[in-house]
Enzyme design. Structure first.
Site, PDB file in Angstrom:
ATOM      1  N   TYR A 262       1.302  -1.375  -0.289  1.00 49.49           N
ATOM      2  CA  TYR A 262      -0.311  -0.272  -0.428  1.00 49.49           C
ATOM      3  C   TYR A 262       0.804   1.090  -0.162  1.00 49.49           C
ATOM      4  CZ  TYR A 262      -3.833   2.701   1.652  1.00 49.49           C
ATOM      5  OH  TYR A 262      -4.643   4.218   2.278  1.00 49.49           O
TER       6      TYR A 262
ATOM      7  N   LYS B 102      -6.163  -1.283  -1.578  1.00 45.65           N
ATOM      8  CA  LYS B 102      -6.575  -0.529  -0.943  1.00 45.65           C
ATOM      9  C   LYS B 102      -7.046  -2.066  -0.931  1.00 45.65           C
ATOM     10  CE  LYS B 102      -6.639   3.566  -0.475  1.00 45.65           C
ATOM     11  NZ  LYS B 102      -7.001   4.471   0.905  1.00 45.65           N
TER      12      LYS B 102
ATOM     13  N   ASN C 287      -0.125  12.768   1.192  1.00 45.49           N
ATOM     14  CA  ASN C 287       0.631  11.186   0.900  1.00 45.49           C
ATOM     15  C   ASN C 287       0.326  11.270  -0.099  1.00 45.49           C
ATOM     16  OD1 ASN C 287      -0.346   9.731   3.254  1.00 45.49           O
ATOM     17  ND2 ASN C 287      -2.059   9.035   2.037  1.00 45.49           N
TER      18      ASN C 287
HETATM   19  N1  LIG Z   1      -3.881  10.537   5.038  1.00 43.15           N
HETATM   20  C1  LIG Z   1      -5.175  10.083   4.625  1.00 43.15           C
HETATM   21  O1  LIG Z   1      -5.938   8.790   4.935  1.00 43.15           O
HETATM   22  C2  LIG Z   1      -5.524  10.841   3.063  1.00 43.15           C
HETATM   23  C3  LIG Z   1      -7.314  10.380   2.251  1.00 43.15           C
HETATM   24  C4  LIG Z   1      -7.044  11.253   1.157  1.00 43.15           C
HETATM   25  C5  LIG Z   1      -6.197  11.962   1.260  1.00 43.15           C
HETATM   26  N2  LIG Z   1      -4.820  12.273   1.687  1.00 43.15           N
HETATM   27  C6  LIG Z   1      -4.312  12.621   0.821  1.00 43.15           C
HETATM   28  O2  LIG Z   1      -4.671  14.524   0.148  1.00 43.15           O
HETATM   29  C7  LIG Z   1      -3.463  14.962  -0.139  1.00 43.15           C
HETATM   30  C8  LIG Z   1      -5.187  15.651  -0.958  1.00 43.15           C
HETATM   31  O3  LIG Z   1      -5.672  14.784  -2.170  1.00 43.15           O
HETATM   32  P1  LIG Z   1      -7.472  14.607  -2.409  1.00 43.15           P
HETATM   33  O4  LIG Z   1      -7.728  13.923  -2.722  1.00 43.15           O
HETATM   34  O5  LIG Z   1      -8.148  15.681  -1.410  1.00 43.15           O
HETATM   35  O6  LIG Z   1      -7.481  15.639  -4.012  1.00 43.15           O
HETATM   36  P2  LIG Z   1      -7.724  17.413  -3.991  1.00 43.15           P
HETATM   37  O7  LIG Z   1      -7.181  16.923  -5.149  1.00 43.15           O
HETATM   38  O8  LIG Z   1      -9.368  16.663  -4.034  1.00 43.15           O
HETATM   39  O9  LIG Z   1      -7.680  18.817  -2.932  1.00 43.15           O
HETATM   40  C9  LIG Z   1      -6.382  19.286  -2.849  1.00 43.15           C
HETATM   41  C10 LIG Z   1      -6.682  20.740  -2.157  1.00 43.15           C
HETATM   42  O10 LIG Z   1      -5.434  21.125  -2.170  1.00 43.15           O
HETATM   43  C11 LIG Z   1      -5.464  22.765  -2.493  1.00 43.15           C
HETATM   44  N3  LIG Z   1      -4.347  23.006  -3.328  1.00 43.15           N
HETATM   45  C12 LIG Z   1      -3.452  22.919  -4.035  1.00 43.15           C
HETATM   46  N4  LIG Z   1      -1.899  23.930  -3.697  1.00 43.15           N
HETATM   47  C13 LIG Z   1      -2.462  24.735  -2.982  1.00 43.15           C
HETATM   48  C14 LIG Z   1      -1.338  25.130  -1.750  1.00 43.15           C
HETATM   49  N5  LIG Z   1      -0.189  25.889  -2.761  1.00 43.15           N
HETATM   50  N6  LIG Z   1      -2.239  25.438  -1.210  1.00 43.15           N
HETATM   51  C15 LIG Z   1      -3.088  25.382   0.016  1.00 43.15           C
HETATM   52  N7  LIG Z   1      -3.901  24.896  -1.092  1.00 43.15           N
HETATM   53  C16 LIG Z   1      -3.634  23.971  -2.095  1.00 43.15           C
HETATM   54  C17 LIG Z   1      -5.925  22.435  -3.840  1.00 43.15           C
HETATM   55  O11 LIG Z   1      -6.244  22.949  -5.048  1.00 43.15           O
HETATM   56  C18 LIG Z   1      -7.019  20.820  -3.488  1.00 43.15           C
HETATM   57  O12 LIG Z   1      -8.029  21.414  -3.434  1.00 43.15           O
HETATM   58  C19 LIG Z   1      -3.351  14.562  -1.008  1.00 43.15           C
HETATM   59  O13 LIG Z   1      -2.375  13.865  -0.959  1.00 43.15           O
HETATM   60  C20 LIG Z   1      -4.002  12.664  -0.404  1.00 43.15           C
HETATM   61  O14 LIG Z   1      -2.575  12.079  -0.683  1.00 43.15           O
HETATM   62  C21 LIG Z   1      -5.406  11.619   2.872  1.00 43.15           C
HETATM   63  O1  LIG Z   2      -3.798   6.266  -0.254  1.00 41.63           O
HETATM   64  C1  LIG Z   2      -3.677   6.702   0.690  1.00 41.63           C
HETATM   65  O2  LIG Z   2      -2.500   6.010   1.324  1.00 41.63           O
HETATM   66  C2  LIG Z   2      -4.729   7.481   2.082  1.00 41.63           C
HETATM   67  C3  LIG Z   2      -5.650   8.217   0.574  1.00 41.63           C
HETATM   68  O3  LIG Z   2      -6.807   7.634   0.503  1.00 41.63           O
HETATM   69  C4  LIG Z   2      -5.443   9.355   0.245  1.00 41.63           C
HETATM   70  O4  LIG Z   2      -5.936   8.841  -0.910  1.00 41.63           O
HETATM   71  O5  LIG Z   2      -4.076   9.745   0.297  1.00 41.63           O
HETATM   72 MN   LIG Z   3      -7.229   7.935  -1.340  1.00 36.71          MN
END
Ligand SMILES: NC(=O)c1ccc[n+]([C@@H]2O[C@H](COP(=O)([O-])OP(=O)(O)OC[C@H]3O[C@@H](n4cnc5c(N)ncnc54)[C@H](O)[C@@H]3O)[C@@H](O)[C@H]2O)c1
Ligand SMILES: O=C(O)C[C@H](O)C(=O)O
Ligand SMILES: [Mn+2]
Length: 556
Positions: free
Chosen positions: A102, A175, A415
């Site tokens: 993963y 996943k 991530n």
């Molecule tokens: N840890 C977890 O469980 C988990 C879960 C889901 C997503 N994530 C991570 O979160 C991040 C975002 O994922 P997402 O699905 O929400 O993507 P997304 O594209 O929907 O959202 C990202 C957001 O960040 C904004 N952004 C981009 N550049 C920016 C900047 N310079 N300053 C402020 N905001 C900015 C974008 O405009 C957008 O609204 C990814 O890296 C993903 O891996 C982590």
């Molecule tokens: O896939 C992951 O590690 C968590 C989350 O769903 C993501 O999109 O970052």
């Molecule tokens: Mn995801």
């Protein structure tokens, strides 16, 4: 539970076809009698091994690989050969294998998908150019198996890495592997699905080896019509299945969820799973700081799919704690590319609009265009990063936050590794051990001034397996907010808050145990709401009965 597929195939599959079916194959684990019955006498060396012997041998081979991607390729090939052995081994080494199977190593395999292409772990590939093939493609990939769980991605927003076209199928595969390793869903009852809607990733379009559709992504009504055809086919073929959406783009994720969530058993991991794990992590942190949720001020940096899923989950919980919607909204400050989001900020998304601020609230509204300015002005107690922007939680910002709150809660969640807003180690050092930290990717313990700080992984993988398995085991028709809240509370209460350096979430090494607990609580909630399709009375028993274990079935 013995999957029908196994029973069916066991009666009809013989010879090399058994050795080539990863759901049936035991390799050298077949007894001599089984080899005789299946017509494979002489097709294997004479020694019969136990699954533990096979696992020990496979683990040595795994350890001989040094590069993480090589380790992943080894494990994916093992899965392609012998699913039971793969999970038996993963059960024994779950904390070691999670980052390989993963996140974060799955990100490397997605980037290099075409170059390292291998037999794709029984996934179904749907092409937007051939809607007439949807049904057949799903049916072929299922190959007669009784599918109870589908993870689908269109790969427009793979982790924080953007659009990866057909390569993104590996996130659906990964996943699902976590589902089985964590919660014990029968791997023969799951199906990873890739929706190839084209790609806007120029490096893929320019790559002569690219295996997906070589055209731009389709969007708008044509795209949504294809999604609808997919959902209908999926529900027709697998009427009791749970449909899990992963890594769709910001413009589609919420739209799709809203369209189907009141009709079928479905779940968006990035919106709902992330909201759940973050709220559970915040509860864990508040157990340590002995503070209350209603006293917190939240700054979310990156108000996209995940960021808004988090805000909405906490917003719901604040109302459960007695606040009105208007009072609850006052706890949030959203920062995205434009800076702090105001009601007149251009390009707001539908999800952001209810949580914008008014310029009249501030003397310095015009200057609130950076995270640093917002933190300085707002004095948040909780800072969450889902921005995809590495290094943006700087020392200056973190120290400023820590100057105004005794135990700052800071979760850099983007991530994979290269996109994280900062590291756990930085946060502990910059705040002199005060920060309550959780990171999206796994983080090593941080030793600082004689205390070992354990870092909980704030990744939806810690909650979606238990939730999804609980829904499947209880034959849920729908996923409601009530069930989501029950699952969050089941996980949030599992940390030992009094130990110095305690983590805000339980460790991945306990994933199997707490996924079981989340599954039971989820199933109970489904029964309490009367949302089960089948007549089930005992939630715990239903979870136990549905649980698959990675052992060979004797004589099969
Ligand atoms: N840890 C977890 O469980 C988990 C879960 C889901 C997503 N994530 C991570 O979160 C991040 C975002 O994922 P997402 O699905 O929400 O993507 P997304 O594209 O929907 O959202 C990202 C957001 O960040 C904004 N952004 C981009 N550049 C920016 C900047 N310079 N300053 C402020 N905001 C900015 C974008 O405009 C957008 O609204 C990814 O890296 C993903 O891996 C982590
Ligand atoms: O896939 C992951 O590690 C968590 C989350 O769903 C993501 O999109 O970052
Ligand atoms: Mn995801």
């Amino acid at each position: 539970m013995i999957n029908k597929h196994l029973e069916d195939l066991n009666m009809t599959t013989t010879g090399y076809a058994v050795l080539r079916d990863p759901f049936l194959n035991k390799g050298t684990g077949f007894t001599l009698a089984e080899r005789q019955a299946l017509g494979i006498t002489g097709a294997l060396p004479s020694q019969v091994q136990t699954i533990d012997e096979q696992a020990a041998q496979a683990y040595q081979q795994f350890l001989s690989k040094t590069a993480p991607l090589e380790k992943r390729i080894f494990l994916m090939n093992l899965f392609n050969e012998n699913v039971t052995l793969f999970y038996h081994l993963m059960d024994e080494h779950v904390a070691e294998f999670m980052p390989i199977v993963y996140d974060p190593v799955v990100a490397d395999s997605i980037e290099q998908y075409n170059e390292i292409f291998m037999n794709p772990q029984n996934a179904a590939f749907l092409s937007v150019d051939r809607p007439e093939d949807i049904q057949a493609s799903l049916r072929n990939a299922a190959a007669g198996r009784d599918i109870k769980l589908v993870v689908v991605t269109d790969a427009e927003g793979i982790l924080g890495m953007g659009d990866w076209g057909v390569n993104g199928v590996d996130i659906a595969v990964g996943k699902l592997m976590v589902y089985t390793a964590a919660a014990g869903i029968d791997p023969a009852s799951v199906l990873p699905v890739s929706i190839d809607a084209g790609t806007n990733n120029q490096s893929l379009l320019d790559n002569p080896r690219y295996l997906g559709n070589k055209h731009a992504r389709i969007a708008g009504d044509d795209y949504l019509a294809f999604i609808d055809q997919f959902v209908k086919a999926e529900q027709t073929l697998f009427p009791e299945s749970l449909l899990h959406w992963e890594d769709f783009g910001r413009a589609n994720a919420q739209v799709i969820l809203d369209k189907y969530k009141d009709e079928i058993a479905t779940f968006n991991d990035d919106i709902q799973g992330t909201g759940m794990i973050v709220l559970a992590g915040v509860f864990g942190a508040l157990n340590i700081s002995k503070e209350k949720l209603v006293d917190q001020t939240f700054v979310t940096f990156g108000a996209g799919t995940a960021g808004m899923g988090i805000v909405n989950q906490i917003f719901t919980e604040l109302q459960r704690a007695g606040l009105s919607a208007e009072e609850a909204r006052q706890h949030f400050y959203l920062v995205d590319k434009q800076g702090l989001l105001f009601e007149d900020t251009p390009d707001l998304t539908a999800a952001q609009k209810p949580f914008t601020r008014q310029r009249s609230e501030f003397d310095n509204a015009a200057s609130l265009t950076s995270l640093a300015a917002v933190v300085k002005t707002i004095h948040p107690t909780v800072l969450i990063g889902t921005s995809t922007q590495p290094g943006t939680f700087t020392e200056e910002i973190v120290k400023e936050m820590a100057a105004h709150t005794p135990r700052p809660i800071i979760f850099p969640l983007s991530n994979p590794t290269k996109l994280a807003e900062t590291t756990a180690e930085n946060l502990i050092k910059w705040t002199d051990g005060k920060a309550l930290v959780s990171t999206g990717i796994p983080a090593a313990d941080v030793v600082y001034k004689g205390i070992t700080y354990k870092i909980g992984q704030g990744n939806n993988a810690l909650i979606y397996p238990g939730l999804g398995f609980g829904l499947v085991a209880s034959t849920a028709k729908l996923l409601t907010q009530e069930t989501i809240s029950a699952a969050i509370h089941a996980l949030g209460g599992l940390v030992d808050a009094d130990e110095p350096g305690a983590a805000v979430l339980p460790p991945v090494s306990n994933l199997t145990a707490f996924s079981q607990k989340i599954a039971e609580v989820t199933a109970q909630s489904v029964l309490d709401q009367g949302l089960n399709r089948e007549p089930i009375v005992d939630a715990k028993q239903a979870v136990k009965d549905a649980k698959w274990s990675a052992e060979y079935q004797v004589g099969k």
